[in-house]
Write a protein that holds these residues in place. Structure first.
Motif, PDB file in Angstrom:
ATOM      1  N   PRO A 261       0.810  -1.223   0.000  1.00 57.76           N
ATOM      2  CA  PRO A 261       0.000   0.000   0.000  1.00 57.76           C
ATOM      3  C   PRO A 261       0.841   1.269   0.000  1.00 57.76           C
ATOM      4  CG  PRO A 261      -0.962  -1.610   1.460  1.00 57.76           C
ATOM      5  CD  PRO A 261       0.353  -2.184   1.014  1.00 57.76           C
ATOM      6  N   LEU A 262       0.302   2.307  -0.604  1.00 59.46           N
ATOM      7  CA  LEU A 262       0.999   3.569  -0.773  1.00 59.46           C
ATOM      8  C   LEU A 262       1.518   4.107   0.560  1.00 59.46           C
ATOM      9  CD1 LEU A 262       1.689   5.683  -2.962  1.00 59.46           C
ATOM     10  CD2 LEU A 262      -0.398   6.886  -2.308  1.00 59.46           C
ATOM     11  N   GLY A 263       2.754   4.567   0.546  1.00 58.87           N
ATOM     12  CA  GLY A 263       3.353   5.157   1.739  1.00 58.87           C
ATOM     13  C   GLY A 263       4.218   4.210   2.526  1.00 58.87           C
ATOM     14  N   GLY A 264       4.216   2.935   2.163  1.00 63.59           N
ATOM     15  CA  GLY A 264       5.002   1.955   2.896  1.00 63.59           C
ATOM     16  C   GLY A 264       6.075   1.335   2.021  1.00 63.59           C
ATOM     17  N   HIS A 265       7.077   0.743   2.672  1.00 62.80           N
ATOM     18  CA  HIS A 265       8.071  -0.025   1.926  1.00 62.80           C
ATOM     19  C   HIS A 265       8.262  -1.365   2.611  1.00 62.80           C
ATOM     20  CE1 HIS A 265      10.551   2.206   4.916  1.00 62.80           C
ATOM     21  NE2 HIS A 265      11.274   1.104   4.950  1.00 62.80           N
ATOM     22  N   ALA A 266       8.381  -2.401   1.800  1.00 64.59           N
ATOM     23  CA  ALA A 266       8.483  -3.762   2.319  1.00 64.59           C
ATOM     24  C   ALA A 266       9.815  -3.960   3.029  1.00 64.59           C
ATOM     25  CB  ALA A 266       8.337  -4.766   1.184  1.00 64.59           C
TER      26      ALA A 266
ATOM     27  N   GLY B 260       4.218   3.528  11.683  1.00 63.03           N
ATOM     28  CA  GLY B 260       4.394   2.210  12.277  1.00 63.03           C
ATOM     29  C   GLY B 260       4.493   1.126  11.216  1.00 63.03           C
ATOM     30  N   CYS B 261       4.449  -0.118  11.671  1.00 63.54           N
ATOM     31  CA  CYS B 261       4.620  -1.245  10.780  1.00 63.54           C
ATOM     32  C   CYS B 261       3.303  -2.016  10.640  1.00 63.54           C
ATOM     33  CB  CYS B 261       5.704  -2.180  11.306  1.00 63.54           C
ATOM     34  SG  CYS B 261       6.703  -2.928  10.008  1.00 63.54           S
ATOM     35  N   SER B 262       3.042  -2.504   9.429  1.00 62.84           N
ATOM     36  CA  SER B 262       1.833  -3.269   9.146  1.00 62.84           C
ATOM     37  C   SER B 262       2.192  -4.632   8.592  1.00 62.84           C
ATOM     38  CB  SER B 262       0.943  -2.530   8.137  1.00 62.84           C
ATOM     39  OG  SER B 262       0.559  -1.262   8.605  1.00 62.84           O
ATOM     40  N   LEU B 263       1.289  -5.585   8.789  1.00 65.15           N
ATOM     41  CA  LEU B 263       1.424  -6.912   8.202  1.00 65.15           C
ATOM     42  C   LEU B 263       0.280  -7.143   7.238  1.00 65.15           C
ATOM     43  CD1 LEU B 263       2.481  -9.416  11.043  1.00 65.15           C
ATOM     44  CD2 LEU B 263       3.912  -8.400   9.265  1.00 65.15           C
ATOM     45  N   TYR B 264       0.594  -7.677   6.066  1.00 61.47           N
ATOM     46  CA  TYR B 264      -0.418  -8.035   5.073  1.00 61.47           C
ATOM     47  C   TYR B 264      -0.181  -9.472   4.644  1.00 61.47           C
ATOM     48  CZ  TYR B 264      -0.799  -2.924   4.593  1.00 61.47           C
ATOM     49  OH  TYR B 264      -0.951  -1.583   4.827  1.00 61.47           O
ATOM     50  N   MET B 265      -1.262 -10.244   4.552  1.00 61.41           N
ATOM     51  CA  MET B 265      -1.141 -11.581   3.996  1.00 61.41           C
ATOM     52  C   MET B 265      -1.810 -11.605   2.630  1.00 61.41           C
ATOM     53  SD  MET B 265      -2.169 -14.833   3.186  1.00 61.41           S
ATOM     54  CE  MET B 265      -3.463 -15.711   4.044  1.00 61.41           C
ATOM     55  N   TYR B 266      -1.014 -11.897   1.614  1.00 60.15           N
ATOM     56  CA  TYR B 266      -1.514 -11.999   0.244  1.00 60.15           C
ATOM     57  C   TYR B 266      -1.703 -13.472  -0.106  1.00 60.15           C
ATOM     58  CZ  TYR B 266      -0.127  -7.102  -0.294  1.00 60.15           C
ATOM     59  OH  TYR B 266      -0.003  -5.737  -0.153  1.00 60.15           O
ATOM     60  N   GLY B 267      -2.898 -13.802  -0.592  1.00 61.27           N
ATOM     61  CA  GLY B 267      -3.190 -15.179  -0.965  1.00 61.27           C
ATOM     62  C   GLY B 267      -3.767 -15.258  -2.355  1.00 61.27           C
ATOM     63  N   GLU B 268      -3.910 -16.477  -2.853  1.00 63.51           N
ATOM     64  CA  GLU B 268      -4.451 -16.651  -4.194  1.00 63.51           C
ATOM     65  C   GLU B 268      -5.904 -16.206  -4.237  1.00 63.51           C
ATOM     66  OE1 GLU B 268      -4.960 -21.480  -3.497  1.00 63.51           O
ATOM     67  OE2 GLU B 268      -3.994 -20.673  -5.284  1.00 63.51           O
ATOM     68  N   GLU B 269      -6.316 -15.686  -5.359  1.00 62.60           N
ATOM     69  CA  GLU B 269      -7.634 -15.063  -5.482  1.00 62.60           C
ATOM     70  C   GLU B 269      -8.774 -16.072  -5.365  1.00 62.60           C
ATOM     71  OE1 GLU B 269      -9.930 -11.986  -8.521  1.00 62.60           O
ATOM     72  OE2 GLU B 269      -7.968 -12.826  -9.010  1.00 62.60           O
TER      73      GLU B 269
ATOM     74  N   GLU C   3      -4.941  -8.199   7.351  1.00 59.21           N
ATOM     75  CA  GLU C   3      -3.964  -7.143   7.600  1.00 59.21           C
ATOM     76  C   GLU C   3      -4.078  -6.621   9.022  1.00 59.21           C
ATOM     77  OE1 GLU C   3      -5.180  -3.218   5.655  1.00 59.21           O
ATOM     78  OE2 GLU C   3      -6.316  -4.697   4.468  1.00 59.21           O
ATOM     79  N   HIS C   4      -2.947  -6.198   9.560  1.00 56.27           N
ATOM     80  CA  HIS C   4      -2.885  -5.586  10.894  1.00 56.27           C
ATOM     81  C   HIS C   4      -1.959  -4.382  10.820  1.00 56.27           C
ATOM     82  CE1 HIS C   4      -5.023  -8.783  13.089  1.00 56.27           C
ATOM     83  NE2 HIS C   4      -4.386  -9.639  12.312  1.00 56.27           N
ATOM     84  N   HIS C   5      -2.304  -3.318  11.550  1.00 53.48           N
ATOM     85  CA  HIS C   5      -1.539  -2.081  11.485  1.00 53.48           C
ATOM     86  C   HIS C   5      -1.004  -1.686  12.864  1.00 53.48           C
ATOM     87  CE1 HIS C   5      -3.040  -1.623   7.406  1.00 53.48           C
ATOM     88  NE2 HIS C   5      -4.263  -1.864   7.868  1.00 53.48           N
ATOM     89  N   LYS C   6       0.132  -0.973  12.835  1.00 55.74           N
ATOM     90  CA  LYS C   6       0.816  -0.517  14.059  1.00 55.74           C
ATOM     91  C   LYS C   6       0.970  -1.678  15.033  1.00 55.74           C
ATOM     92  CE  LYS C   6      -0.900   4.235  13.667  1.00 55.74           C
ATOM     93  NZ  LYS C   6      -1.623   5.347  14.317  1.00 55.74           N
ATOM     94  N   ILE C   7       1.450  -2.779  14.535  1.00 51.31           N
ATOM     95  CA  ILE C   7       1.509  -4.003  15.350  1.00 51.31           C
ATOM     96  C   ILE C   7       2.548  -3.907  16.464  1.00 51.31           C
ATOM     97  CG2 ILE C   7       0.622  -5.460  13.509  1.00 51.31           C
ATOM     98  CD1 ILE C   7       3.472  -6.280  12.911  1.00 51.31           C
ATOM     99  N   HIS C   8       3.573  -3.076  16.275  1.00 50.75           N
ATOM    100  CA  HIS C   8       4.561  -2.854  17.339  1.00 50.75           C
ATOM    101  C   HIS C   8       4.621  -1.359  17.651  1.00 50.75           C
ATOM    102  CE1 HIS C   8       6.132  -6.976  17.318  1.00 50.75           C
ATOM    103  NE2 HIS C   8       6.117  -6.941  16.003  1.00 50.75           N
ATOM    104  N   ASP C   9       3.444  -0.743  17.747  1.00 58.81           N
ATOM    105  CA  ASP C   9       3.357   0.713  17.909  1.00 58.81           C
ATOM    106  C   ASP C   9       4.035   1.392  16.717  1.00 58.81           C
ATOM    107  OD1 ASP C   9       1.930   0.498  20.289  1.00 58.81           O
ATOM    108  OD2 ASP C   9       3.767   0.275  21.469  1.00 58.81           O
ATOM    109  N   LYS C  10       5.006   2.266  16.981  1.00 58.20           N
ATOM    110  CA  LYS C  10       5.700   2.931  15.881  1.00 58.20           C
ATOM    111  C   LYS C  10       7.061   2.319  15.595  1.00 58.20           C
ATOM    112  CE  LYS C  10       3.550   7.504  16.272  1.00 58.20           C
ATOM    113  NZ  LYS C  10       3.801   8.958  16.388  1.00 58.20           N
ATOM    114  N   GLN C  11       7.344   1.197  16.230  1.00 62.08           N
ATOM    115  CA  GLN C  11       8.642   0.565  16.060  1.00 62.08           C
ATOM    116  C   GLN C  11       8.700  -0.284  14.793  1.00 62.08           C
ATOM    117  OE1 GLN C  11       8.811  -1.454  19.816  1.00 62.08           O
ATOM    118  NE2 GLN C  11       9.882   0.218  20.822  1.00 62.08           N
ATOM    119  N   ALA C  12       9.885  -0.376  14.221  1.00 63.47           N
ATOM    120  CA  ALA C  12      10.088  -1.138  12.986  1.00 63.47           C
ATOM    121  C   ALA C  12      10.197  -2.625  13.280  1.00 63.47           C
ATOM    122  CB  ALA C  12      11.349  -0.655  12.281  1.00 63.47           C
TER     123      ALA C  12
END
Length: 437
Positions: free
Chosen positions: A133-138, A159-168, A191-200
């Motif tokens: 998603p826009l604004g983030g880098h893997a 902060g850091c987010s997690l995304y799980m991409y699966g087959e359609e 997906e989950h956002h700010k999983i470790h607050d603002k930490q990487a």
């Protein structure tokens, strides 16, 4: 003739001559420029090559990005097999699928690429491109239950987010033998956002819960730059557990191959180990701190498990590598035992021992790959001797290393591959050196 008129006439003639010479010179110059522009370029700038368009459900092939005569001339090491290019920024993480035929890379350009590795000697590889998603880098990647789903850690300013991409459209009950080789389609399943607050997130690793009553699902550990570590269910995204290292700041964390133990290296010389306890129904019941590895004199910089999950290899700023036996009766207060201690075979100009940044153990448990900066070494785990060294494996610091879990075709051979990623925007594949007695 009047002298004044004569002088005026002479001036006019001289002016005309000068104007004619200047105009002729200008015309010749312009003609030369036009001719030069019309000539085709013999050596076009590779940076001007147009990028392939993003087509989510199709694979891209980039023949120009891999083995070529120029690449062959640049290979300075006999174990250097191939290079995966095409990344626009530093490659920050990568992971092989369980069948070893897919390699996912996380790049600071905001793109995850999943390469299909049919043959390590190929001149081009099909790959799937997933834009975070826009604004983030893997920053890290880990495969979930199979090669058709992948978990991506994306870092943003908040902060850091997690995304799980699966087959359609997963095919239920499919018996297709090629099912495991399919690449994931870029559709977010959870997906989950700010999983470790603002930490990487520093590391993201996964393992199959195959120990005891584990249900065989993938458990993923996200390690923050703070002191917390979270455990996730790869398929559902459910939080399974949370631990705190209480060691000022983490360096990395990983899960044992059988999904039983979680180990973390942090600011201190001690390594903490937790056991992931499974309930009768296969779910995670609790996460218990059960052991500590004590013996290093300075901070542990990296660690990895043996393939059978019974040993841990650690490297420290004290200049040593230690092999530990963790197959002990810790519930009876039996401590882990140091099996071997090796000096790190790297020194600075003054003769002082240096430390390794990364470690990875081969699937057969015999070869330990280790890095420091752009240097890559292969060590015999039995003796600690250096099997081979690539002093400039990359044109910048190596950011990640990992072995393919299974052999891969290399022409008519089957070989085990070591992959290395770097800030030089490249991923390299290496053959394993021979282990001589």
């Amino acid at each position: 003739m009047d002298p004044i008129l004569a002088a005026a006439a002479l001036s006019a003639v001289l002016g005309a001559v000068i104007a004619f010479v200047f105009f002729k010179s200008y015309i010749l110059k312009q003609r030369s420029n036009v001719q030069a522009i019309s000539e085709p370029e013999l050596h076009p700038d590779p940076k001007k090559t147009s990028k392939p368009q993003h087509v989510p459900k199709k694979y891209h092939s980039k023949p120009h990005s891999h083995a070529s005569d120029k690449d062959q001339s640049k290979r300075h090491h006999p174990l250097d097999l191939n290079t995966l290019k095409g990344h626009a920024d530093s490659v920050t993480g990568m992971c092989f699928s369980s069948d070893g035929r897919n390699l996912a890379t996380a790049c600071a350009d905001g793109v995850v690429r999943v390469f299909k590795l049919d043959d390590a000697s190929s001149k081009s590889f099909k790959f799937l491109r997933i834009n975070v998603p826009l604004g983030g880098h893997a920053v890290a990647v880990a495969f979930a239950d199979d090669s058709s789903s992948i978990v991506v850690a994306s870092q943003t300013l908040t902060g850091c987010s997690l995304y799980m991409y699966g087959e359609e459209n997963p095919k239920k009950g499919s018996t297709d033998s090629n099912q495991q080789s399919k690449l994931p389609l870029p559709q977010v399943k959870w997906e989950h956002h700010k999983i470790h607050d603002k930490q990487a997130i520093l590391t993201l690793t996964g393992a199959t819960a195959s120990y005891g009553t584990g249900d065989g699902s993938t458990i993923i550990a996200s390690c923050s730059e703070g002191t917390d570590i979270l455990l996730w269910h790869g398929r559902t995204g459910k939080v399974l557990g949370h631990v705190d290292t209480n060691q000022l700041k983490n360096t990395m964390a990983t899960i044992s191959p059988n999904g039983r133990f979680l180990a973390a290296a942090a600011f201190t010389a001690d390594v903490k180990i937790w056991e992931i306890v499974y309930a009768k129904d296969g779910s995670v019941k609790e996460v218990l701190n059960v052991m500590q590895l004590k013996g290093h004199k300075s901070a542990v910089t990296w660690l990895c498990f043996s393939p059978n999950s019974e040993q841990i290899i650690t490297t420290s700023k004290d200049g040593s590598i230690r092999v530990w036996n963790i197959n002990v009766r810790y519930h009876l207060s039996e401590d882990p035992k140091t099996l071997k201690v090796f000096p790190i075979p790297l020194h600075d100009p003054s003769g002082s021992a240096l430390h390794y940044d990364r470690l990875s153990l081969s699937p057969d448990g015999k070869i330990l790959a280790a890095t420091r900066g752009p240097t890559l070494q292969w060590l015999c785990l039995e003796t600690g001797k250096v099997l081979d060294t690539a002093e400039k494996a990359h044109d910048g610091d190596i950011t990640w290393i990992t072995w393919s879990p299974k052999t891969m075709p290399l022409g008519n051979e089957q070989v085990v591959i070591l992959a290395t990623a770097s800030v030089d925007k490249k991923v390299k594949m290496w053959a394993a050196p021979s282990v001589t007695s």
